[in-house]
Design an enzyme around this catalytic site. Sequence first.
Site, PDB file in Angstrom:
ATOM      1  N   GLY A 126       0.839  -1.189   0.000  1.00  0.00           N
ATOM      2  CA  GLY A 126       0.000   0.000   0.000  1.00  0.00           C
ATOM      3  C   GLY A 126       0.870   1.233   0.000  1.00  0.00           C
ATOM      4  O   GLY A 126       2.098   1.145   0.067  1.00  0.00           O
ATOM      5  N   GLY A 147      -0.162   2.605   6.998  1.00  0.00           N
ATOM      6  CA  GLY A 147      -0.304   1.797   8.205  1.00  0.00           C
ATOM      7  C   GLY A 147       0.279   0.396   8.093  1.00  0.00           C
ATOM      8  O   GLY A 147       0.020  -0.452   8.942  1.00  0.00           O
ATOM      9  N   LYS A 148       1.074   0.136   7.066  1.00  0.00           N
ATOM     10  CA  LYS A 148       1.660  -1.197   6.887  1.00  0.00           C
ATOM     11  C   LYS A 148       2.543  -1.587   8.067  1.00  0.00           C
ATOM     12  O   LYS A 148       2.390  -2.676   8.630  1.00  0.00           O
ATOM     13  CB  LYS A 148       2.475  -1.255   5.576  1.00  0.00           C
ATOM     14  N   SER A 149       3.454  -0.709   8.452  1.00  0.00           N
ATOM     15  CA  SER A 149       4.352  -1.008   9.574  1.00  0.00           C
ATOM     16  C   SER A 149       3.591  -1.129  10.877  1.00  0.00           C
ATOM     17  O   SER A 149       3.872  -2.008  11.698  1.00  0.00           O
ATOM     18  CB  SER A 149       5.437   0.073   9.690  1.00  0.00           C
ATOM     19  N   SER A 171       2.596   4.950   0.976  1.00  0.00           N
ATOM     20  CA  SER A 171       3.354   5.460   2.115  1.00  0.00           C
ATOM     21  C   SER A 171       2.409   6.039   3.168  1.00  0.00           C
ATOM     22  O   SER A 171       1.474   6.766   2.843  1.00  0.00           O
ATOM     23  CB  SER A 171       4.317   6.548   1.629  1.00  0.00           C
ATOM     24  N   GLY A 172       2.671   5.696   4.423  1.00  0.00           N
ATOM     25  CA  GLY A 172       1.878   6.228   5.522  1.00  0.00           C
ATOM     26  C   GLY A 172       0.532   5.564   5.721  1.00  0.00           C
ATOM     27  O   GLY A 172      -0.265   6.007   6.540  1.00  0.00           O
ATOM     28  N   SER A 186       5.898  -1.603  -2.337  1.00  0.00           N
ATOM     29  CA  SER A 186       5.897  -2.523  -3.487  1.00  0.00           C
ATOM     30  C   SER A 186       4.852  -2.101  -4.526  1.00  0.00           C
ATOM     31  O   SER A 186       3.832  -2.751  -4.680  1.00  0.00           O
ATOM     32  CB  SER A 186       5.717  -3.976  -3.044  1.00  0.00           C
TER      33      SER A 186
END
Length: 186
Positions: free
Chosen positions: A20, A25-27, A22-23, A93
Site C-alpha cells: 500500500g 499503516g503497513k508497519s 506510504s503512511g 511494493s
Amino acid sequence: MWSAPPAGKVAVGAILWLTGMSGGGKSTLANAVAPLIAPTRRVEILDGDEVRLHLSKGLGFSREDRDTNVRRIGFVARLLAKHGVVVITAAISPYADTRNEIRQLAATEGIPFVEIFVNPTLDALVKRDPKGLYKRALAGEIPHFTGVSDPYEPPTHPDLEIRTDSESVDASAARIMALLEKRAIL
C-alpha cells in the site's frame, strides 16, 4: 508458547505481504500482528524502510530500483519462510507484476503467500501524513513519489483489503489473524 517442530522436520513458514501507499499503516499493522503470531510461530518483520536502509542502500526510486528492492525483500522473506518463519513484509511494493513475481516464486517453493492491501483513501493519507511526505510531494519537492508523481498499482485480487482510515488497528489485526487461521498458516 512457540515450540520447535519434531526433530528432522522444519515447519514451512509463510509470507504475509503488506502492500500500500506510504503512511497507510503497513508497519503499524505488522507490529500489531507479529506479537499475536509469536506465541505459536517464529515471526519476523521486514519493514520496507529498514530494508532500504540496510540491504538496498544506494538504490534510487526508478522503477528498476524499486523492483530490485522488492525482489530483495522477497528473497529474504522466502529464505526465512523456508526455515519455518512467518515473515511479515511492510513495503509499498508499487508494481503489480513484481508483487506477482514474488508470489509465484513463493508458490514454486511451497511457501504460502498472503497479500494484504492496506488501502486508506488518498485524502486520509494526505491528512495523516506522519512524515510530511505528501505535502512535499504535492508541492513538487519530492520527485518519483508513489501515488503522487509515480504510479501505485493496487492489487486486483488481494487476499485481504484493510481500510486503515475506517478500521482500528486491533480490528484489522484480528481480520488478518482470522485469515491466517482459515488458511491453516497458524
